[in-house]
Scaffold this active site. Structure first.
Site, mmCIF file in Angstrom:
data_model
loop_
_atom_site.group_PDB
_atom_site.id
_atom_site.type_symbol
_atom_site.label_atom_id
_atom_site.label_comp_id
_atom_site.label_asym_id
_atom_site.label_seq_id
_atom_site.Cartn_x
_atom_site.Cartn_y
_atom_site.Cartn_z
ATOM 1 N N TYR A 274 0.839 -1.201 0.000
ATOM 2 C CA TYR A 274 0.000 0.000 0.000
ATOM 3 C C TYR A 274 0.868 1.242 0.000
ATOM 4 C CZ TYR A 274 0.970 0.947 4.954
ATOM 5 O OH TYR A 274 1.594 1.256 6.141
ATOM 6 N N LYS B 94 6.586 -1.829 1.956
ATOM 7 C CA LYS B 94 5.390 -1.254 2.585
ATOM 8 C C LYS B 94 4.230 -2.242 2.388
ATOM 9 C CE LYS B 94 3.153 3.274 3.171
ATOM 10 N NZ LYS B 94 3.620 3.529 4.543
ATOM 11 N N GLU C 90 12.633 2.976 14.177
ATOM 12 C CA GLU C 90 11.674 3.991 13.734
ATOM 13 C C GLU C 90 10.440 3.911 14.614
ATOM 14 O OE1 GLU C 90 10.295 3.176 9.744
ATOM 15 O OE2 GLU C 90 10.398 1.020 10.057
#
Length: 287
Positions: free
Chosen positions: A33, A147, A180
């Protein structure tokens, strides 16, 4: 105005948008996505987002749903039909519909859907005062550069942050380095004034906003390092901030309940947010 979605070639009211029960995205998270911000009628960094979309598709060996030119037409038409000027444009592609089986189906057609919703940018208070983050163990797989739809570890971290009453969770690997956030990239300004973010690679998603910030820093002549940094180093940092398509550049003023630097947004973070917003307003208007 009702929200409009795009589903495999058709524009439909969101309430009527459906996918097949044997879509491999639903059954296996077998898909990828992207999220492109629409800011004051401007699609920000559209081509870099599409580049990453293509990369993720290649890495999972999923055929593109359409050409890039056709995809851009679909996205612009979706923007037009929804009539929004500040929104998040979400789209995903899956391997398609096939009887449930772990191995790739011999023949399938890539499924593609796209939706829009109004953006929920950080509040003025969050921008002026900063937000808090907590640290938690990074339990994701070893290909975070893709992703993919497989976001359960991210969801668990985000929920942990929500329960703790903080804005975001920073993920910590087995070496006690911060990789992250659950849906953002992590940055610090060290005690000696160096900007640091984790190096791009399989351990993080190379955020498009992250890439834009790096280019802006280069244009400003700012020095920075792409390397791992530990939780301890983050706790000693002069400043900290996160970057994402929805938050742009957002100051972090507390980590695990302890103040970062003076406990307020620092000059480097403020400057980077300022130049990011200015650069965003230079993008062409699409509506």
């Amino acid at each position: 105005m009702s929200r409009i979605a795009y589903v495999n070639g058709r524009y439909l009211p969101l309430s009527q948008a459906q996918v097949h029960i044997e879509d491999r995205g639903y059954q296996f998270a077998d898909g990828v996505y992207e999220v492109v911000p629409l800011y004051r009628g401007r699609l920000l960094d559209e081509d870099p987002h599409l580049d990453r979309f293509d990369y993720s598709l290649r890495e999972l060996q999923i055929a593109p749903p359409m050409s890039r030119a056709a995809l851009k037409l679909v996205l612009r038409e979706l923007v037009r039909r929804n009539g929004l000027s500040d929104a998040l444009l979400y789209f995903q592609a899956t391997r398609g519909v096939a009887p449930r089986d772990h191995k790739f189906p011999a023949k399938t057609k890539t499924a593609f859907v796209a939706t829009m919703r109004r953006s929920r940018p950080p509040s003025a208070k969050q921008i002026e005062e900063g937000v808090s983050v907590m640290t938690t163990r990074d339990i994701r797989w070893e290909r975070c550069d893709i992703k993919s739809l497989n976001l359960l570890p991210n969801l668990l971290a985000k929920q942990q942050a929500t329960v703790a009453g903080v804005f975001e969770a920073w993920l910590v690997d087995d070496d006690d380095n911060i990789t992250e956030g659950s849906s953002t990239n992590a940055w610090i300004v060290t005690s000696d004034g160096k900007l640091v973010t984790h190096d791009a690679g399989a351990a993080i998603l190379n955020g498009i906003t992250r890439q834009r910030v790096i280019k802006l820093m280069e244009g400003e002549g700012l020095t920075f390092e792409q390397r791992a940094f530990s939780r301890e180093e983050a706790m000693r940092a002069r400043e900290a901030f996160l970057s994402s398509s929805s938050s742009f550049v957002l100051p972090i003023t507390r980590i695990d309940g302890k103040p970062v630097g003076e406990g307020k947004p620092g000059p480097m973070t403020r400057r980077l947010r300022e130049i990011y917003v200015a650069a965003a307003l230079e993008a062409p208007v699409v509506i």
